[in-house]
Structures are given as C-alpha cells and as structure tokens.
Design a protein around this motif. Sequence first.
Motif, PDB file in Angstrom:
ATOM      1  N   LEU A 295       0.820  -1.206   0.000  1.00 24.04           N
ATOM      2  CA  LEU A 295       0.000   0.000   0.000  1.00 24.04           C
ATOM      3  C   LEU A 295       0.861   1.267   0.000  1.00 24.04           C
ATOM      4  O   LEU A 295       0.711   2.119  -0.870  1.00 24.04           O
ATOM      5  N   TYR A 296       1.757   1.409   0.968  1.00 24.70           N
ATOM      6  CA  TYR A 296       2.600   2.605   1.030  1.00 24.70           C
ATOM      7  C   TYR A 296       3.756   2.359   1.996  1.00 24.70           C
ATOM      8  O   TYR A 296       3.799   1.340   2.692  1.00 24.70           O
ATOM      9  N   ASP A 297       4.698   3.301   2.045  1.00 24.20           N
ATOM     10  CA  ASP A 297       5.877   3.195   2.905  1.00 24.20           C
ATOM     11  C   ASP A 297       5.874   4.285   3.974  1.00 24.20           C
ATOM     12  O   ASP A 297       5.183   5.299   3.845  1.00 24.20           O
ATOM     13  N   TYR A 298       6.670   4.072   5.011  1.00 24.19           N
ATOM     14  CA  TYR A 298       6.802   5.067   6.075  1.00 24.19           C
ATOM     15  C   TYR A 298       8.174   4.913   6.732  1.00 24.19           C
ATOM     16  O   TYR A 298       8.898   3.944   6.482  1.00 24.19           O
ATOM     17  N   HIS A 299       8.523   5.878   7.592  1.00 24.18           N
ATOM     18  CA  HIS A 299       9.756   5.819   8.374  1.00 24.18           C
ATOM     19  C   HIS A 299       9.420   5.992   9.852  1.00 24.18           C
ATOM     20  O   HIS A 299       8.533   6.770  10.206  1.00 24.18           O
ATOM     21  N   GLN A 300      10.127   5.273  10.708  1.00 20.19           N
ATOM     22  CA  GLN A 300      10.017   5.482  12.147  1.00 20.19           C
ATOM     23  C   GLN A 300      10.844   6.716  12.510  1.00 20.19           C
ATOM     24  O   GLN A 300      12.024   6.802  12.157  1.00 20.19           O
ATOM     25  N   VAL A 301      10.230   7.675  13.205  1.00 19.29           N
ATOM     26  CA  VAL A 301      10.935   8.894  13.602  1.00 19.29           C
ATOM     27  C   VAL A 301      10.921   9.031  15.119  1.00 19.29           C
ATOM     28  O   VAL A 301      10.076   8.444  15.805  1.00 19.29           O
ATOM     29  N   LEU A 302      11.862   9.814  15.634  1.00 24.49           N
ATOM     30  CA  LEU A 302      11.999  10.042  17.074  1.00 24.49           C
ATOM     31  C   LEU A 302      11.532  11.454  17.405  1.00 24.49           C
ATOM     32  O   LEU A 302      12.038  12.426  16.831  1.00 24.49           O
ATOM     33  N   LEU A 303      10.570  11.570  18.307  1.00 22.36           N
ATOM     34  CA  LEU A 303      10.031  12.867  18.703  1.00 22.36           C
ATOM     35  C   LEU A 303      10.291  13.132  20.182  1.00 22.36           C
ATOM     36  O   LEU A 303      10.287  12.202  21.001  1.00 22.36           O
ATOM     37  N   THR A 304      10.494  14.413  20.498  1.00 30.04           N
ATOM     38  CA  THR A 304      10.594  14.842  21.890  1.00 30.04           C
ATOM     39  C   THR A 304       9.708  16.060  22.087  1.00 30.04           C
ATOM     40  O   THR A 304       9.220  16.660  21.126  1.00 30.04           O
ATOM     41  N   MET A 305       9.517  16.412  23.336  1.00 29.25           N
ATOM     42  CA  MET A 305       8.769  17.612  23.696  1.00 29.25           C
ATOM     43  C   MET A 305       9.762  18.764  23.813  1.00 29.25           C
ATOM     44  O   MET A 305      10.785  18.642  24.497  1.00 29.25           O
ATOM     45  N   ALA A 306       9.496  19.875  23.116  1.00 32.36           N
ATOM     46  CA  ALA A 306      10.377  21.042  23.209  1.00 32.36           C
ATOM     47  C   ALA A 306      10.432  21.512  24.672  1.00 32.36           C
ATOM     48  O   ALA A 306       9.430  21.405  25.393  1.00 32.36           O
ATOM     49  N   PRO A 307      11.601  21.991  25.121  1.00 37.50           N
ATOM     50  CA  PRO A 307      12.823  22.293  24.358  1.00 37.50           C
ATOM     51  C   PRO A 307      13.828  21.150  24.322  1.00 37.50           C
ATOM     52  O   PRO A 307      14.979  21.369  23.949  1.00 37.50           O
ATOM     53  N   ASN A 308      13.431  19.939  24.716  1.00 37.73           N
ATOM     54  CA  ASN A 308      14.374  18.816  24.741  1.00 37.73           C
ATOM     55  C   ASN A 308      14.808  18.453  23.322  1.00 37.73           C
ATOM     56  O   ASN A 308      13.969  18.218  22.451  1.00 37.73           O
ATOM     57  N   ARG A 309      16.115  18.394  23.117  1.00 31.65           N
ATOM     58  CA  ARG A 309      16.638  18.109  21.780  1.00 31.65           C
ATOM     59  C   ARG A 309      16.320  16.668  21.396  1.00 31.65           C
ATOM     60  O   ARG A 309      16.614  15.740  22.148  1.00 31.65           O
ATOM     61  N   PRO A 310      15.732  16.453  20.223  1.00 37.49           N
ATOM     62  CA  PRO A 310      15.420  15.081  19.810  1.00 37.49           C
ATOM     63  C   PRO A 310      16.681  14.331  19.410  1.00 37.49           C
ATOM     64  O   PRO A 310      17.598  14.916  18.824  1.00 37.49           O
ATOM     65  N   PRO A 311      16.768  13.047  19.728  1.00 42.39           N
ATOM     66  CA  PRO A 311      17.954  12.267  19.344  1.00 42.39           C
ATOM     67  C   PRO A 311      18.028  12.087  17.831  1.00 42.39           C
ATOM     68  O   PRO A 311      17.007  11.905  17.162  1.00 42.39           O
ATOM     69  N   ALA A 312      19.241  12.134  17.315  1.00 38.06           N
ATOM     70  CA  ALA A 312      19.447  11.938  15.879  1.00 38.06           C
ATOM     71  C   ALA A 312      19.480  10.461  15.520  1.00 38.06           C
ATOM     72  O   ALA A 312      19.199  10.078  14.381  1.00 38.06           O
ATOM     73  N   THR A 313      19.813   9.611  16.504  1.00 41.33           N
ATOM     74  CA  THR A 313      19.878   8.167  16.285  1.00 41.33           C
ATOM     75  C   THR A 313      19.261   7.453  17.475  1.00 41.33           C
ATOM     76  O   THR A 313      19.121   8.022  18.563  1.00 41.33           O
ATOM     77  N   ILE A 314      18.927   6.193  17.287  1.00 38.63           N
ATOM     78  CA  ILE A 314      18.360   5.419  18.387  1.00 38.63           C
ATOM     79  C   ILE A 314      19.410   5.188  19.470  1.00 38.63           C
ATOM     80  O   ILE A 314      19.076   5.060  20.659  1.00 38.63           O
TER      81      ILE A 314
ATOM     82  N   PRO B  45       5.695   6.043  13.450  1.00 37.96           N
ATOM     83  CA  PRO B  45       5.737   6.224  11.999  1.00 37.96           C
ATOM     84  C   PRO B  45       5.444   7.676  11.630  1.00 37.96           C
ATOM     85  O   PRO B  45       4.553   8.306  12.215  1.00 37.96           O
ATOM     86  N   ASP B  46       6.175   8.208  10.664  1.00 35.65           N
ATOM     87  CA  ASP B  46       6.024   9.621  10.319  1.00 35.65           C
ATOM     88  C   ASP B  46       4.600   9.979   9.906  1.00 35.65           C
ATOM     89  O   ASP B  46       4.105  11.058  10.239  1.00 35.65           O
ATOM     90  N   VAL B  47       3.904   9.068   9.231  1.00 30.78           N
ATOM     91  CA  VAL B  47       2.548   9.363   8.776  1.00 30.78           C
ATOM     92  C   VAL B  47       1.545   9.396   9.923  1.00 30.78           C
ATOM     93  O   VAL B  47       0.452   9.934   9.797  1.00 30.78           O
ATOM     94  N   VAL B  48       1.930   8.835  11.067  1.00 33.45           N
ATOM     95  CA  VAL B  48       1.021   8.725  12.209  1.00 33.45           C
ATOM     96  C   VAL B  48       1.209   9.862  13.214  1.00 33.45           C
ATOM     97  O   VAL B  48       0.287  10.204  13.955  1.00 33.45           O
ATOM     98  N   ALA B  49       2.393  10.458  13.254  1.00 33.67           N
ATOM     99  CA  ALA B  49       2.725  11.414  14.310  1.00 33.67           C
ATOM    100  C   ALA B  49       1.761  12.599  14.367  1.00 33.67           C
ATOM    101  O   ALA B  49       1.170  12.886  15.417  1.00 33.67           O
ATOM    102  N   LEU B  50       1.597  13.309  13.260  1.00 30.75           N
ATOM    103  CA  LEU B  50       0.766  14.515  13.263  1.00 30.75           C
ATOM    104  C   LEU B  50      -0.700  14.210  13.572  1.00 30.75           C
ATOM    105  O   LEU B  50      -1.306  14.877  14.427  1.00 30.75           O
ATOM    106  N   PRO B  51      -1.326  13.199  12.932  1.00 31.41           N
ATOM    107  CA  PRO B  51      -2.714  12.885  13.292  1.00 31.41           C
ATOM    108  C   PRO B  51      -2.877  12.492  14.761  1.00 31.41           C
ATOM    109  O   PRO B  51      -3.885  12.824  15.386  1.00 31.41           O
ATOM    110  N   SER B  52      -1.874  11.807  15.328  1.00 26.77           N
ATOM    111  CA  SER B  52      -1.960  11.405  16.736  1.00 26.77           C
ATOM    112  C   SER B  52      -1.923  12.618  17.652  1.00 26.77           C
ATOM    113  O   SER B  52      -2.651  12.681  18.653  1.00 26.77           O
TER     114      SER B  52
END
Length: 280
Positions: free
Chosen positions: A139-158, A209-216
């Motif tokens: 159906l489609y593709d997505y990427h797993q992304v890492l989110l944090t609450m500002a002002p905490n810097r989000p990690p660039a890697t797991i 998943p990047d497609v899920v973050a904003l709707p959530s």
Amino acid sequence: MVIDQESHVGSDGRDRVAAMSLSTSGGIRRWSPLQTAVQLMFCVASLLIAKVAYAGADLEILTSEIAGMAEKSATPGSPHGIALDMLDAIGDEAGLSVSYHFLPWLRAQKMVQYRPGTLIAPLTRTSERESHYLWITHLYDYHQVLLTMAPNRPPATIAEAANQRIGVLRSSAGVDLLEKLGVHYQAGETETMNALKLAAGRIDVWMVPDVVALPSLRHAKLDPGKFLVGGTVGATGSIYLAASPAFDPALAGRLRDAAARAAHKKKLQAIQQRYQLRSE
C-alpha cells in the motif's frame, strides 16, 4: 506452564474431564456445568455476531484504530485513514464491498492467521511476520521517527536515545525493531496515548511512523509546534494488505490486479498526496 486436567469416570464408565480455568490468584478453578455452558454459549454468540456483522460484505478486513492510517468515523459514515481509503479504492476497482472490524492490534494479528477468509491492514511486512501471512499487495511506505517535547533536543539516532524512556505502539513493527536492537521501551495501547505520555513527561522519546505522528497529536489535542522531530530508526517500513496463508489464492490475485489498476489510474497516488505522504 502445564496445567494437568483431572480425569473422572462417570456412571457409564467413560472418562470425563473436568473443565478448568486459571483463577486470578494463579490457582486452578473448576467450572461448574452451568458455567461451562455459559462460556460455550458466549463463544457461539460471538461467532454468530461476527458472521451477521459481515454477511453483507465481500471482504472482511481486520484493523485497529491508528491515527492517520485507520480511524473510526466520529460521525456516521465510513472509517477513514490512508490505509482504509486505499483499500476502499482497491475494493471499488475489484467490484467488491469492504467491511472493517476494529480490534486491539495484537488480537487482530492473531485472529487473521486462523480465519482463512479474513484480511488485515495496515500491516508492516517484516522478517518476523513473513511466514505467518499471505502478503497480498503493498500500500505505502513510512519511516520510524523520534520525537521529543520542546525544548528537549530530539535524538538523531536510536543510540542517542538508548538511555531514555522510549514510547512505542504495543504489538507494532516498532516493538520488533527495538527488540532486535536490544533497546528498552514502554509500549502504549495507542499512538495517541503515547503522544499524551510524552506531553506529560512519562516518556522522554516517542518512536512513531512519520505518517502517524501529526494525526496522533491532533487526536490528543496537542500543539504540534511544541514537539521536535529527530532522526529516523531502521529501514523504510512497508505497509501491506495481508491475510491468512490459507486465503483463497484466486481472490488474492483478483485483489492484486485491482490494486495494480488503481495504481495505474493514479487513485492510490492521489490518496497519498491527500495524506501528505511521499509519492514514489
């Protein structure tokens, strides 16, 4: 754990096995004949309800509420989300009606494996799941992304997040990925719950998943501007329509052909654009 069943001999000389269940204290509790009958009636009723619910649909698709991918309608109408909209388009192209059954995600994944006429979506195709399903169409593709609450810097890697409290959706491909990487995590029942946990400081990082973050975030009534997006984790994830390995091969072929026609007519690409996903 093995539970031994006690065998009893009836007046007719035949062995009878006492019906048993685990009690909440961990011991063994015998069911009376009445309790056993009630349990059997409940199971039969559940099967009849499921049969009636889908009697009018050509395709029964098990799903779970995942913001942006598969959502129940707030008002009367069809469920929606990028996955369900695509499946509706494929069903229309195949001339088949579609019915969706929302369940907890792990239950849906287990149930479809033992119901040959049932489908499941949106399911990420992984090596761990490969042999358990018939993978009908991408159906489609997505990427797993890492989110944090500002002002905490989000990690660039797991690796940067390894010592932090990471939230992920229970029974998801994200769980499989983190376990493979040996990273500890906290599993939430829904992505909306994970968003709320991040906002409340109960987790430090949310892998989603990047497609899920904003709707959530919108479902949780949170301001997206207060969250920061970091790096991606793992390879690109691929979402599929899948089924039991015993699914009718002729019907599977019909659905693959319908998906190819829908893609050729740009129907699936239009849905991708509507949900602001990349169009390959």
